[in-house]
Design an enzyme around this catalytic site. Structure first.
Site, PDB file in Angstrom:
ATOM      1  N   GLU A  22       4.011  -3.384 -12.883  1.00 31.29           N
ATOM      2  CA  GLU A  22       4.042  -4.845 -12.702  1.00 31.29           C
ATOM      3  C   GLU A  22       2.846  -5.491 -13.405  1.00 31.29           C
ATOM      4  O   GLU A  22       1.842  -4.834 -13.692  1.00 31.29           O
ATOM      5  CB  GLU A  22       4.060  -5.216 -11.223  1.00 31.29           C
ATOM      6  CG  GLU A  22       2.780  -4.919 -10.544  1.00 31.29           C
ATOM      7  CD  GLU A  22       2.357  -5.895  -9.475  1.00 31.29           C
ATOM      8  OE1 GLU A  22       2.360  -7.115  -9.709  1.00 31.29           O
ATOM      9  OE2 GLU A  22       1.977  -5.415  -8.407  1.00 31.29           O
ATOM     10  N   LYS A 156      -0.394  -4.780   1.584  1.00 28.31           N
ATOM     11  CA  LYS A 156      -1.800  -5.153   1.705  1.00 28.31           C
ATOM     12  C   LYS A 156      -2.144  -5.467   3.157  1.00 28.31           C
ATOM     13  O   LYS A 156      -1.361  -6.063   3.887  1.00 28.31           O
ATOM     14  CB  LYS A 156      -2.097  -6.352   0.805  1.00 28.31           C
ATOM     15  CG  LYS A 156      -2.297  -5.909  -0.642  1.00 28.31           C
ATOM     16  CD  LYS A 156      -2.689  -7.037  -1.553  1.00 28.31           C
ATOM     17  CE  LYS A 156      -1.532  -7.732  -2.186  1.00 28.31           C
ATOM     18  NZ  LYS A 156      -0.596  -6.959  -2.939  1.00 28.31           N
TER      19      LYS A 156
HETATM   20  N1  PSU Z   1      -0.612  -5.483  -5.551  1.00 28.43           N
HETATM   21  C1  PSU Z   1      -1.891  -5.589  -5.986  1.00 28.43           C
HETATM   22  N2  PSU Z   1      -2.328  -6.797  -6.439  1.00 28.43           N
HETATM   23  C2  PSU Z   1      -1.473  -7.876  -6.545  1.00 28.43           C
HETATM   24  C3  PSU Z   1      -0.123  -7.760  -6.095  1.00 28.43           C
HETATM   25  C4  PSU Z   1       0.242  -6.547  -5.606  1.00 28.43           C
HETATM   26  O1  PSU Z   1      -2.638  -4.616  -5.918  1.00 28.43           O
HETATM   27  O2  PSU Z   1      -1.883  -8.897  -7.032  1.00 28.43           O
HETATM   28  C5  PSU Z   1       0.862  -8.911  -6.236  1.00 28.43           C
HETATM   29  C6  PSU Z   1       2.210  -8.248  -6.492  1.00 28.43           C
HETATM   30  O3  PSU Z   1       2.674  -8.747  -7.732  1.00 28.43           O
HETATM   31  C7  PSU Z   1       3.098  -8.700  -5.364  1.00 28.43           C
HETATM   32  C8  PSU Z   1       2.516 -10.064  -5.110  1.00 28.43           C
HETATM   33  O4  PSU Z   1       4.445  -8.687  -5.719  1.00 28.43           O
HETATM   34  O5  PSU Z   1       1.101  -9.790  -5.152  1.00 28.43           O
HETATM   35  C9  PSU Z   1       2.991 -10.647  -3.801  1.00 28.43           C
HETATM   36  O6  PSU Z   1       2.823 -12.039  -3.861  1.00 28.43           O
HETATM   37  P1  PSU Z   1       3.550 -12.984  -2.783  1.00 28.43           P
HETATM   38  O7  PSU Z   1       2.917 -12.626  -1.472  1.00 28.43           O
HETATM   39  O8  PSU Z   1       3.229 -14.385  -3.234  1.00 28.43           O
HETATM   40  O9  PSU Z   1       5.019 -12.669  -2.847  1.00 28.43           O
END
Ligand code: PSU
Ligand code: MN
Length: 305
Positions: A22, A156
């Site tokens: 990603e 996370k």
């Molecule tokens: N994992 C990481 N750092 C990130 C993300 C994931 O170590 O920045 C990102 C991923 O792209 C994940 C996103 O899909 O955060 C989730 O964002 P939201 O909560 O707005 O859906």
């Protein structure tokens, strides 16, 4: 759709292992300027293991799987790069935008390209205080209808982990711990939540992928890969800075897709970079495991053809 780099095209045509990566972690997750070196190191880890990396992003309206050096640099350094989830893809393509793709958007593009294995740091999920904000990442619903194998260190720890696991169950996303019965918590090795399934080898995961294909399963398989305990963020430091980050987001009135990048940035600042170092270890461990799974998958496909 998406446009494949020559290396990715060639690997897919010949049944060689490919791992999707990603790009939101590069554009919005990791701080500049180290994010560019990190993005390159993620690809190198795979290349050195004989696996073709397919970093996924949207460049000037073109969704791509496999970025050239200039595109990778653009994602890491260009301030106008936006963050797109799967729902944004069509709009971003039509508008000619350049975007880092979240887990949701990357999964959709990987599946379209025929790439089976995808590595990230941590998935999005249900945010704490969901009852008030209804903030749940589209990563979860998109994985419920996208047949990829995602390697992640759980979700996370800024999230409501038990609620996220409940949602994954409801949505029909399969979850298995890699050499563990506990769900990891990204910066921390163990969230304290038990898992129903544990897998101990890449071959075992490839076998589960094959069985799911035979069932016509259309949802994702999530492989939860914990950090070694000695590499995790100090749990006491983690608890303290997380509480501060959540309070800061609340009082700053952060909403929508800005929430996750904001919380990560607060954690980076409060831990003086320690959270970034752990984030990199997490991502590298997941990418290495994804490479092994893609290799086992491609060997299995060759064996059964
Ligand atoms: N994992 C990481 N750092 C990130 C993300 C994931 O170590 O920045 C990102 C991923 O792209 C994940 C996103 O899909 O955060 C989730 O964002 P939201 O909560 O707005 O859906
Ligand atoms: Mn959200």
């Amino acid at each position: 759709m998406p446009e494949l780099s020559p290396a990715v095209q060639d690997a897919l045509n010949n049944g060689r292992p490919v791992v999707a990566l990603e790009s939101t972690i590069i554009s919005h997750g990791l701080p500049r300027p180290g994010n560019l070196a990190a993005a390159r190191s993620f690809e190198a880890l795979l290349t050195e293991a004989g696996v073709t990396p397919a970093t996924i992003a949207v460049i000037d309206g073109v969704p791509k799987a496999g970025l050239g050096p200039a595109d990778l640099e653009r994602i890491a350094t260009d301030e106008s790069v936006i963050k797109v989830s799967s729902r944004d893809l069509g709009l971003a393509i039509a508008a000619g935008r350049t975007a880092g793709t979240t887990v949701a958007a990357t999964s959709v593009l990987a599946a379209r390209a025929g790439i089976r294995v995808f590595a990230t740091g941590g998935l999005g999920g249900v945010h704490r205080g969901f009852a008030g904000t209804m903030d749940e990442s589209a990563d979860l619903t998109v994985l419920s209808r996208t047949p990829v194998t995602v390697v992640s260190a759980g979700v996370k720890s800024i999230l409501d982990i038990p609620a996220t696991l409940e949602r994954l169950e409801t949505l029909g996303v399969a979850v298995a711990g890699y050499r563990t019965n506990r769900f990891p918590a990204f910066y921390l090795t163990d969230s304290g939540e038990d898992l129903d399934w544990r897998v101990d080898s890449a071959e075992e995961i490839a076998a589960a992928m094959a069985a799911r294909d035979e069932l016509g399963e259309t949802s994702a398989l999530l492989i939860a890969n914990p950090l070694p305990p000695e590499r995790q963020l100090d749990p006491a430091l983690h608890a303290r800075v997380l509480a501060d980050a959540l309070a800061a987001a609340e009082s700053a009135g952060i909403r929508g897709k800005a929430v996750t990048p904001y919380l990560l940035e607060q954690m980076q600042r409060a831990t003086e970079g320690a959270s970034v170092a752990v984030n990199l270890v997490v991502a590298r461990g997941n990418i290495a495991l994804a490479g092994q799974i893609a290799t086992a998958w491609s060997a299995r496909q060759r064996g059964t053809r």
